[in-house]
Design a protein around this motif. Sequence first.
Motif, PDB file in Angstrom:
ATOM      1  N   ARG A 170      20.541  54.766  11.035  1.00 47.49           N
ATOM      2  CA  ARG A 170      21.817  55.215  12.152  1.00 47.49           C
ATOM      3  C   ARG A 170      22.811  54.548  12.042  1.00 47.49           C
ATOM      4  O   ARG A 170      22.748  52.837  11.303  1.00 47.49           O
ATOM      5  CB  ARG A 170      21.405  54.639  13.826  1.00 47.49           C
ATOM      6  CG  ARG A 170      23.063  54.588  14.636  1.00 47.49           C
ATOM      7  CD  ARG A 170      22.688  54.519  16.338  1.00 47.49           C
ATOM      8  NE  ARG A 170      21.511  52.881  16.216  1.00 47.49           N
ATOM      9  CZ  ARG A 170      21.038  52.930  17.435  1.00 47.49           C
ATOM     10  NH1 ARG A 170      21.900  53.655  18.862  1.00 47.49           N
ATOM     11  NH2 ARG A 170      20.762  51.936  17.760  1.00 47.49           N
ATOM     12  N   ARG A 210      28.314  63.858  16.162  1.00 49.95           N
ATOM     13  CA  ARG A 210      28.937  63.210  17.174  1.00 49.95           C
ATOM     14  C   ARG A 210      29.874  62.565  16.845  1.00 49.95           C
ATOM     15  O   ARG A 210      31.008  61.922  16.568  1.00 49.95           O
ATOM     16  CB  ARG A 210      27.857  61.389  18.199  1.00 49.95           C
ATOM     17  CG  ARG A 210      26.843  61.468  18.725  1.00 49.95           C
ATOM     18  CD  ARG A 210      26.154  60.449  19.371  1.00 49.95           C
ATOM     19  NE  ARG A 210      24.659  61.286  19.991  1.00 49.95           N
ATOM     20  CZ  ARG A 210      24.582  61.390  21.353  1.00 49.95           C
ATOM     21  NH1 ARG A 210      25.665  61.522  21.982  1.00 49.95           N
ATOM     22  NH2 ARG A 210      23.619  62.424  22.031  1.00 49.95           N
ATOM     23  N   GLU A 231      29.152  58.412  15.410  1.00 50.31           N
ATOM     24  CA  GLU A 231      27.819  58.082  14.334  1.00 50.31           C
ATOM     25  C   GLU A 231      27.094  58.929  13.958  1.00 50.31           C
ATOM     26  O   GLU A 231      27.500  60.250  14.327  1.00 50.31           O
ATOM     27  CB  GLU A 231      26.687  57.680  15.607  1.00 50.31           C
ATOM     28  CG  GLU A 231      25.248  56.546  14.557  1.00 50.31           C
ATOM     29  CD  GLU A 231      24.759  56.847  17.074  1.00 50.31           C
ATOM     30  OE1 GLU A 231      25.621  55.375  17.147  1.00 50.31           O
ATOM     31  OE2 GLU A 231      24.460  57.365  17.318  1.00 50.31           O
ATOM     32  N   VAL A 309      14.639  59.864  16.601  1.00 50.04           N
ATOM     33  CA  VAL A 309      15.590  60.772  17.751  1.00 50.04           C
ATOM     34  C   VAL A 309      15.402  62.107  18.018  1.00 50.04           C
ATOM     35  O   VAL A 309      14.569  62.358  18.232  1.00 50.04           O
ATOM     36  CB  VAL A 309      17.500  60.708  15.973  1.00 50.04           C
ATOM     37  CG1 VAL A 309      18.304  61.782  16.906  1.00 50.04           C
ATOM     38  CG2 VAL A 309      17.171  60.461  16.028  1.00 50.04           C
ATOM     39  N   ARG A 326      18.249  68.880  26.501  1.00 49.16           N
ATOM     40  CA  ARG A 326      19.214  67.309  26.981  1.00 49.16           C
ATOM     41  C   ARG A 326      18.298  66.175  26.201  1.00 49.16           C
ATOM     42  O   ARG A 326      17.235  66.378  25.444  1.00 49.16           O
ATOM     43  CB  ARG A 326      17.887  66.959  28.266  1.00 49.16           C
ATOM     44  CG  ARG A 326      18.671  65.448  29.387  1.00 49.16           C
ATOM     45  CD  ARG A 326      17.294  66.221  30.766  1.00 49.16           C
ATOM     46  NE  ARG A 326      15.785  65.632  30.395  1.00 49.16           N
ATOM     47  CZ  ARG A 326      15.418  65.366  31.004  1.00 49.16           C
ATOM     48  NH1 ARG A 326      16.129  64.230  32.053  1.00 49.16           N
ATOM     49  NH2 ARG A 326      14.256  64.894  30.757  1.00 49.16           N
ATOM     50  N   GLY A 327      19.077  65.148  25.757  1.00 48.09           N
ATOM     51  CA  GLY A 327      19.141  63.889  25.389  1.00 48.09           C
ATOM     52  C   GLY A 327      19.088  64.191  23.712  1.00 48.09           C
ATOM     53  O   GLY A 327      18.727  63.729  22.834  1.00 48.09           O
ATOM     54  N   TYR A 328      19.748  65.565  23.564  1.00 50.81           N
ATOM     55  CA  TYR A 328      20.188  65.954  21.679  1.00 50.81           C
ATOM     56  C   TYR A 328      20.482  64.703  20.414  1.00 50.81           C
ATOM     57  O   TYR A 328      21.812  64.661  21.792  1.00 50.81           O
ATOM     58  CB  TYR A 328      20.975  66.858  21.961  1.00 50.81           C
ATOM     59  CG  TYR A 328      21.136  67.759  20.164  1.00 50.81           C
ATOM     60  CD1 TYR A 328      19.422  69.004  19.285  1.00 50.81           C
ATOM     61  CD2 TYR A 328      22.436  68.057  19.914  1.00 50.81           C
ATOM     62  CE1 TYR A 328      19.980  69.117  18.716  1.00 50.81           C
ATOM     63  CE2 TYR A 328      22.480  67.998  19.052  1.00 50.81           C
ATOM     64  CZ  TYR A 328      21.564  68.706  17.725  1.00 50.81           C
ATOM     65  OH  TYR A 328      21.163  69.311  16.630  1.00 50.81           O
ATOM     66  N   GLN A 329      19.916  64.299  19.659  1.00 52.34           N
ATOM     67  CA  GLN A 329      20.538  63.299  18.896  1.00 52.34           C
ATOM     68  C   GLN A 329      20.819  62.061  19.795  1.00 52.34           C
ATOM     69  O   GLN A 329      21.517  61.306  18.798  1.00 52.34           O
ATOM     70  CB  GLN A 329      21.699  63.634  18.716  1.00 52.34           C
ATOM     71  CG  GLN A 329      21.744  65.254  17.624  1.00 52.34           C
ATOM     72  CD  GLN A 329      22.788  65.306  16.271  1.00 52.34           C
ATOM     73  OE1 GLN A 329      23.656  65.204  16.250  1.00 52.34           O
ATOM     74  NE2 GLN A 329      22.792  67.080  15.773  1.00 52.34           N
ATOM     75  N   GLU A 330      19.954  61.811  20.316  1.00 46.12           N
ATOM     76  CA  GLU A 330      20.039  60.435  21.046  1.00 46.12           C
ATOM     77  C   GLU A 330      18.986  59.524  20.675  1.00 46.12           C
ATOM     78  O   GLU A 330      17.678  60.219  20.284  1.00 46.12           O
ATOM     79  CB  GLU A 330      19.956  60.733  22.637  1.00 46.12           C
ATOM     80  CG  GLU A 330      21.112  61.063  23.399  1.00 46.12           C
ATOM     81  CD  GLU A 330      20.785  60.664  25.062  1.00 46.12           C
ATOM     82  OE1 GLU A 330      19.922  59.768  25.240  1.00 46.12           O
ATOM     83  OE2 GLU A 330      21.849  61.431  25.604  1.00 46.12           O
ATOM     84  N   ASP A 332      15.766  57.501  20.193  1.00 46.53           N
ATOM     85  CA  ASP A 332      14.653  57.584  21.552  1.00 46.53           C
ATOM     86  C   ASP A 332      14.793  55.773  21.577  1.00 46.53           C
ATOM     87  O   ASP A 332      13.816  55.516  20.364  1.00 46.53           O
ATOM     88  CB  ASP A 332      13.116  57.554  20.591  1.00 46.53           C
ATOM     89  CG  ASP A 332      12.499  58.046  22.081  1.00 46.53           C
ATOM     90  OD1 ASP A 332      12.420  57.647  23.225  1.00 46.53           O
ATOM     91  OD2 ASP A 332      11.454  58.659  21.994  1.00 46.53           O
ATOM     92  N   GLN A 335      14.616  55.585  27.138  1.00 45.50           N
ATOM     93  CA  GLN A 335      15.125  56.503  27.903  1.00 45.50           C
ATOM     94  C   GLN A 335      14.753  57.966  29.102  1.00 45.50           C
ATOM     95  O   GLN A 335      15.317  58.176  29.825  1.00 45.50           O
ATOM     96  CB  GLN A 335      17.166  56.502  26.794  1.00 45.50           C
ATOM     97  CG  GLN A 335      17.247  57.523  27.069  1.00 45.50           C
ATOM     98  CD  GLN A 335      16.544  57.706  25.442  1.00 45.50           C
ATOM     99  OE1 GLN A 335      16.406  56.062  25.324  1.00 45.50           O
ATOM    100  NE2 GLN A 335      17.587  58.267  24.921  1.00 45.50           N
TER     101      GLN A 335
END
Length: 507
Positions: A170, A210, A231, A309, A326-330, A332, A335
């Motif tokens: 990251r 992002r 990011e 990710v 849902r949660g795309y490119q967050e 992990d 959460q």
Amino acid sequence: MTVQPVGVHPLEVASLSKDAPEGPAPALGGTDGGGPAGGWGDRPLATIVIVNWNGAHLLPPCLDAVAKQNTAFGFQTWVVDNASSDHSRALLAEHYPWVRVIESPKNLGFAGGNNLALRQVNTTFAVLLNNDAVPEVDWLANLLDPFEQPGGEKLGAVTGKVVFLPRFLRLRLETPTFSPGPHDSRSLGVRISSVTVNGRDVLREVLWERLTFGAEGPPNAPFFWTRGSGELLVPVPDDGPVTLGLTWAAEAAKTVVVSWDGHAGPADGGPGWAAADGGAARFAALPVAGTEPNTVSVTIDATSPRVDVINNVGGIVLRDGYGADRGYQEVDAGQFANPEEVFTACGNGMAMRAALGHDLGWFDDDFFLYYEDTDLSWRIRSRGYSIRYVPGAVLRHVHSASSVEWSPLFVFHTDRNRLLMLTKDATLPLAVSAVARYPLTTASIALRTARQGWAARSRPAVRPTLLRLKVIGSYLRLFPAMVTRRREIGRTASERRRSLQDWLVSR
């Protein structure tokens, strides 16, 4: 093509196929690895369907992981080959004789390819898996478990956690911005045309929604304009130092600050290096030469943490009708560690009651690819069934391995299929609003493009407008069929469209 007989060992089924070679079958079922037929009982419980198109390089890790599934029940694996021109079929025949291969004479896409198999499924559950996905060993068992739990009879589908196949580093980027002109309101940072990791080009594998405004330029030489800060996630090896190379340009010479997580303590690099945030992060100040591209490199030591990710943990639909992962490119970070109900299931790694699928007619063949799973999920819910996300059913997925994100193919099908889906499934006000807005937006884009070309004294970029006109033409051709299907959905629904739209979320 006949349906595979139930209760038959996969090797026996393979021997019924013409020229099927002998070979070892996976240890299907059982938790002790005690033999290839362990846990089958009278018939397999589930059929895994994998659609393949020129994926000979993707199939081995996928099928090898399927063969290692640890279950207490039997299952069978079918691969639909969508008229591949590579050696996929020879690979399957030689190395995976326990897989039933269904050959399509033409490329039917994800929707039609899956349907070719799904309409023959006679097991209790049908499970969908991408050829570019690698399931963890307990994926299938965890995916089907909710159907056996209290309340499971009301479940129509289950979807798992999909994370990207490599691990990522990251990085955070910050640079001064500029405005390109009155006809482009964006605030732009730098234009990145190449990213390498240890000398390997990874530009198409970087996750940076992002940070950037999306791919621009020709398909064979794309570039990305960044925002002033954001990011990006760069795929890297699991261990060892990483040499990151960046080729970029901008409106003028400037400095870009790139930072990343690292061990505590002072920096140990050369000029431009320092420790930030008490030593918890590191950064490098890197030069952009100006309008001509220049390449810079920075070495990031092995202490920088690698992260998983998220690709998908169930789906959402926005109030304006756009679908999203849902949660795309967050990153992990746990959460999404709890099971929960979601609006839509992901077509990569979903399990569904086969009887319900047959009743609904499975995917809409006209969608070809993209939004077909969202449309099917909407129809599942119209029958009063729920959809559950289970975090323990984990897949690792190669992002856009079979299609390039933001390519003309991608844009055409996502744009058109969103309109088709809303025409079939949404309330009339939402469907009419979305469909009417699309040609208005197309006209606005065409006008803006013409103005930009006039101001720059250059030929305007007409391809985006032409692509959108192609979308409109295809939508109008399919509109009568969608209206007929809308009426059928309404006739058989037990949930009102308006109540289903309570699931839609704001941006």
